[in-house]
Design an enzyme around this catalytic site. Structure first.
Site: not given
Length: 400
Positions: A72, A74, A77, A93, A200
């Site tokens: 993902c 995220s 990031h 996640h 997610c």
């Protein structure tokens, strides 16, 4: 809890999924497991595949064998330093797996259950869990990134050094430990390499349209960012009956996929001299769109999405995760005229209630996840997977 003599029948369970057989070895619940994990020691460095130790679950905890995990934005990031966390850390996640063992007091799942760990827990007792519009359980580690389980400790270690977890899940490892509030039991026949996205990306985007915006039939929508979550938002707008869905992205290579899942047209902001919000107003006879979704996580894109929707009855939803410390300044006139500006976490779904239903809907072919999955690869090639993501060459990549 079973004693050693009664545990033998659970030592090996064969799980069949859509493409192969997986042999899962179950350990006595008091035993430390040594397994491979992808650890990040500091930002802007690649993953290190190392052997870690995963302690057994304590009371109200569940140890899970991870079968498949999506990559993902995220997670990326954290690699870039945009999200501030505590290192060393195991990311990931968005996954599906099978329960290896449970701690004392766990009643919702048992050894052998197929599950999806969720980064948004659902304890069922705090005010957000009880409120009909709430879903951000107070046990969450979203935004604070403490990197520890609710009791303030970690089950991960490497040569005696504590390894932090990521948003209550940490799925870039062969085994993880989560609190019972962060795990949802799903259909045993569900293919993990597909339904992991429900943990997610798919749920976040699809739910942003269905739950958070409550897109209406015949409406006009604009989706800023056509990655995995953005495409899922497009799918949600289509499922809600939107008559016009405009995809917005600076990467034209994403346009065919967006149209495949429901976008009626796509625009590239770089093709215009005027701001993209003005372009979208021109495309809607000056009205602006009814609903806009920002699925990038950039503050300038958030404002562009807000100003793209109708000044009186438009709704703009922030879906993308912003960098730590980001701030926005804007004139109040953009809101006082009636626009609604809101954010969403996990698409507004109450995780443990909704994940099993979403998996059931997938199994009943009410939606498909196949268009979102562009690559699968072995776990030890996770760095190559992130390179594809960073180059804009993948939508959702799943490591097995």
């Amino acid at each position: 809890m079973r004693n050693a003599a009664g545990f033998g029948s659970d030592i090996q369970i064969i799980l069949r999924n859509a493409c192969h057989h997986c042999l899962i070895s179950f350990f006595p619940p008091t035993q430390v497991i040594k397994c491979k994990a992808a650890v990040i020691w500091e930002p802007k460095t690649p993953f290190s595949i190392v052997e870690i130790e995963v302690a057994p679950p304590k009371a109200h905890e569940v140890r899970i064998k991870i079968l498949a995990s999506g990559i993902c934005r995220s997670d990326d990031h954290v690699l870039s330093g945009a999200l501030k966390v505590t290192f060393p850390i195991i990311l990931g996640h968005e996954a599906a797996g099978v329960v290896e063992s449970v701690g004392e007091g766990v009643t919702s799942v048992k050894t052998g259950d197929k599950v999806i760990p969720t980064f948004v827990p659902q304890c069922g007792e705090c005010s957000p869990c009880i409120h009909p519009r709430g879903n951000l359980c107070k046990l969450n580690d979203f935004g604070t990134f403490v990197g520890l389980l609710p009791d303030g400790t970690s089950r991960f270690s490497y040569k005696g050094e504590l390894i932090h977890s990521f948003v209550s899940t940490s799925t870039f490892t062969e085994y993880t430990v989560v609190h019972e509030s962060s795990v949802a039991k799903i259909d045993a026949a569900a293919p993990p390499e597909k339904v992991c996205l429900i943990g997610c990306g798919f749920s976040a985007g699809y739910g942003a349209a269905i739950n958070s915006a409550k897109v209406e039939p015949g409406s006009t929508c604009a989706v800023f960012g056509l990655g995995g979550v953005g495409l899922s938002a497009v799918m949600g707008c289509k499922a809600a009956g939107a008559s016009r869905i405009i995809g917005v992205d600076i990467n034209k290579d994403k346009f065919p996929k967006a149209k495949e899942v429901g976008a009626t047209e796509c625009v590239n902001p770089l093709d215009f001299e005027k701001p993209i919000n003005e372009v979208l107003h021109d495309m809607t006879e000056g009205d602006g769109v009814d609903y806009s979704f920002e699925v990038v996580g950039h503050t300038d894109t958030m404002i562009a999405a807000l100003t793209s929707c109708n000044m009186n009855y438009g709704t703009s939803v922030m879906v993308g995760a912003p960098a730590t410390g980001s701030e926005i300044t804007l004139p109040p006139g953009l809101i006082i005229t009636g626009r609604v500006w809101k954010g969403t976490v996990f698409g507004g779904w109450k995780s443990r209630d909704s994940i099993p239903r979403l998996v059931s809907d997938f199994m009943q072919k009410k939606f498909t996840l196949d268009p979102l999955i562009t690559h699968t690869m072995p776990f030890d090639k996770i760095n190559e997977g992130f390179e594809l993501l960073q180059a804009g060459k993948s939508v959702r990549l799943v490591v097995l």
